[in-house]
Design a protein around this motif. Structure first.
Motif, mmCIF file in Angstrom:
data_model
loop_
_atom_site.group_PDB
_atom_site.id
_atom_site.type_symbol
_atom_site.label_atom_id
_atom_site.label_comp_id
_atom_site.label_asym_id
_atom_site.label_seq_id
_atom_site.Cartn_x
_atom_site.Cartn_y
_atom_site.Cartn_z
ATOM 1 N N GLN A 14 2.593 -2.082 -17.304
ATOM 2 C CA GLN A 14 1.705 -3.191 -17.650
ATOM 3 C C GLN A 14 0.733 -2.799 -18.767
ATOM 4 O O GLN A 14 0.467 -3.598 -19.670
ATOM 5 C CB GLN A 14 0.940 -3.661 -16.405
ATOM 6 C CG GLN A 14 1.834 -4.357 -15.412
ATOM 7 C CD GLN A 14 1.166 -4.578 -14.056
ATOM 8 O OE1 GLN A 14 0.327 -3.792 -13.623
ATOM 9 N NE2 GLN A 14 1.570 -5.651 -13.380
ATOM 10 N N GLU A 15 0.237 -1.578 -18.722
ATOM 11 C CA GLU A 15 -0.676 -1.108 -19.764
ATOM 12 C C GLU A 15 0.037 -0.992 -21.109
ATOM 13 O O GLU A 15 -0.510 -1.388 -22.144
ATOM 14 C CB GLU A 15 -1.299 0.224 -19.367
ATOM 15 C CG GLU A 15 -2.294 0.090 -18.224
ATOM 16 C CD GLU A 15 -2.751 1.425 -17.650
ATOM 17 O OE1 GLU A 15 -2.281 2.491 -18.120
ATOM 18 O OE2 GLU A 15 -3.573 1.403 -16.719
ATOM 19 N N THR A 36 2.002 -0.040 -13.064
ATOM 20 C CA THR A 36 0.717 -0.108 -13.747
ATOM 21 C C THR A 36 0.838 0.443 -15.163
ATOM 22 O O THR A 36 0.314 -0.149 -16.118
ATOM 23 C CB THR A 36 -0.364 0.663 -12.963
ATOM 24 O OG1 THR A 36 -0.492 0.071 -11.668
ATOM 25 C CG2 THR A 36 -1.695 0.636 -13.677
ATOM 26 N N ALA A 37 1.540 1.538 -15.331
ATOM 27 C CA ALA A 37 1.740 2.127 -16.659
ATOM 28 C C ALA A 37 2.543 1.172 -17.549
ATOM 29 O O ALA A 37 2.232 1.019 -18.744
ATOM 30 C CB ALA A 37 2.440 3.472 -16.546
ATOM 31 N N GLN A 47 0.858 -1.192 0.000
ATOM 32 C CA GLN A 47 0.000 0.000 0.000
ATOM 33 C C GLN A 47 0.893 1.241 0.000
ATOM 34 O O GLN A 47 1.843 1.341 0.769
ATOM 35 C CB GLN A 47 -0.877 -0.002 1.259
ATOM 36 C CG GLN A 47 -1.877 1.105 1.315
ATOM 37 C CD GLN A 47 -3.247 0.628 0.906
ATOM 38 O OE1 GLN A 47 -3.493 -0.556 0.817
ATOM 39 N NE2 GLN A 47 -4.140 1.563 0.653
ATOM 40 N N ASP A 85 3.006 2.175 -2.269
ATOM 41 C CA ASP A 85 4.280 1.986 -2.974
ATOM 42 C C ASP A 85 4.405 3.082 -4.033
ATOM 43 O O ASP A 85 3.546 3.213 -4.914
ATOM 44 C CB ASP A 85 4.304 0.597 -3.629
ATOM 45 C CG ASP A 85 5.613 0.303 -4.338
ATOM 46 O OD1 ASP A 85 6.479 1.202 -4.433
ATOM 47 O OD2 ASP A 85 5.771 -0.839 -4.804
ATOM 48 N N PRO A 86 5.464 3.889 -3.977
ATOM 49 C CA PRO A 86 5.599 5.000 -4.925
ATOM 50 C C PRO A 86 5.787 4.531 -6.372
ATOM 51 O O PRO A 86 5.615 5.309 -7.292
ATOM 52 C CB PRO A 86 6.831 5.747 -4.425
ATOM 53 C CG PRO A 86 7.591 4.764 -3.626
ATOM 54 C CD PRO A 86 6.573 3.831 -3.050
ATOM 55 N N TYR A 87 6.126 3.283 -6.559
ATOM 56 C CA TYR A 87 6.357 2.774 -7.912
ATOM 57 C C TYR A 87 5.143 2.057 -8.505
ATOM 58 O O TYR A 87 5.184 1.631 -9.651
ATOM 59 C CB TYR A 87 7.560 1.833 -7.917
ATOM 60 C CG TYR A 87 8.821 2.520 -7.476
ATOM 61 C CD1 TYR A 87 9.468 3.427 -8.312
ATOM 62 C CD2 TYR A 87 9.350 2.284 -6.215
ATOM 63 C CE1 TYR A 87 10.614 4.080 -7.905
ATOM 64 C CE2 TYR A 87 10.510 2.934 -5.801
ATOM 65 C CZ TYR A 87 11.132 3.834 -6.648
ATOM 66 O OH TYR A 87 12.273 4.473 -6.243
ATOM 67 N N SER A 88 4.071 1.922 -7.748
ATOM 68 C CA SER A 88 2.916 1.170 -8.239
ATOM 69 C C SER A 88 2.302 1.814 -9.485
ATOM 70 O O SER A 88 1.875 1.099 -10.392
ATOM 71 C CB SER A 88 1.867 0.991 -7.150
ATOM 72 O OG SER A 88 1.335 2.238 -6.756
ATOM 73 N N ASP A 89 2.265 3.140 -9.542
ATOM 74 C CA ASP A 89 1.731 3.802 -10.735
ATOM 75 C C ASP A 89 2.613 3.526 -11.947
ATOM 76 O O ASP A 89 2.117 3.300 -13.056
ATOM 77 C CB ASP A 89 1.609 5.317 -10.520
ATOM 78 C CG ASP A 89 0.507 5.676 -9.537
ATOM 79 O OD1 ASP A 89 -0.383 4.834 -9.294
ATOM 80 O OD2 ASP A 89 0.541 6.807 -9.007
ATOM 81 N N GLU A 90 3.923 3.534 -11.739
ATOM 82 C CA GLU A 90 4.851 3.251 -12.838
ATOM 83 C C GLU A 90 4.697 1.805 -13.320
ATOM 84 O O GLU A 90 4.691 1.535 -14.520
ATOM 85 C CB GLU A 90 6.290 3.503 -12.392
ATOM 86 C CG GLU A 90 7.301 3.309 -13.491
ATOM 87 C CD GLU A 90 8.725 3.612 -13.060
ATOM 88 O OE1 GLU A 90 9.626 3.245 -13.821
ATOM 89 O OE2 GLU A 90 8.930 4.189 -11.967
#
Length: 145
Positions: free
Chosen positions: A68-69, A65-66, A56, A58-63
């Motif tokens: 993976q997309e 996710t991007a 929860q 994690d500063p890299y989770s958005d990166e």
């Protein structure tokens, strides 16, 4: 990405494969770098997810996710280009992180592939179905299909 051919594949001669080579090379020149990037990104994402738990905040989770997309979009494009090659009657094959294009043919009464990879000036190698690219053999002056 290796896939068995249908029961009655289109058969190529060395000449017919070489005549189709400009189109196959154009598709491959777009496909292979994209396939390499997808393969690299998959390995990188696997390493990231293996070494880091999904925490929860994690500063890299958005990166991630991007990534993976982008991977999904690029994978879709790879499949589309592979399908273009299949429609021409050829197969995109990979082994040992190398890619090449295979043209089904008959060689001395046996169904095999003619093989071309970027850097080859023409189609002048062959290999058994399910063989690795490193097992390619130079064509002799043998009659093909």
């Amino acid at each position: 990405m290796s896939r068995l051919l249908s029961s009655s594949p289109r058969l190529f001669t060395q000449d017919s494969a070489n005549r189709m080579l400009p189109l196959v090379a154009a598709i491959s020149n777009e496909l292979i770098p994209l396939w390499e990037n997808v393969s690299h990104t998959r390995r990188r994402l696997q390493h990231i997810t293996d070494s880091r738990g999904a925490e929860q905040g994690d500063p890299y989770s958005d990166e991630v996710t991007a990534m993976q997309e982008r991977l999904e979009l690029e994978s879709s494009k790879v499949e589309s280009l592979v399908d273009e090659l299949r429609e021409l009657g050829v197969e995109f094959k990979t082994s040992d992180n190398q890619a090449h294009v295979c043209f089904p043919t008959m060689l001395e009464g046996k169904l095999v592939y003619l093989s071309w990879c970027p850097g080859d000036l023409d189609v002048c190698h062959w290999l058994e179905f399910d063989a690795k690219m490193t097992d390619r053999k130079r064509l002799a002056t043998t009659t093909l299909a």
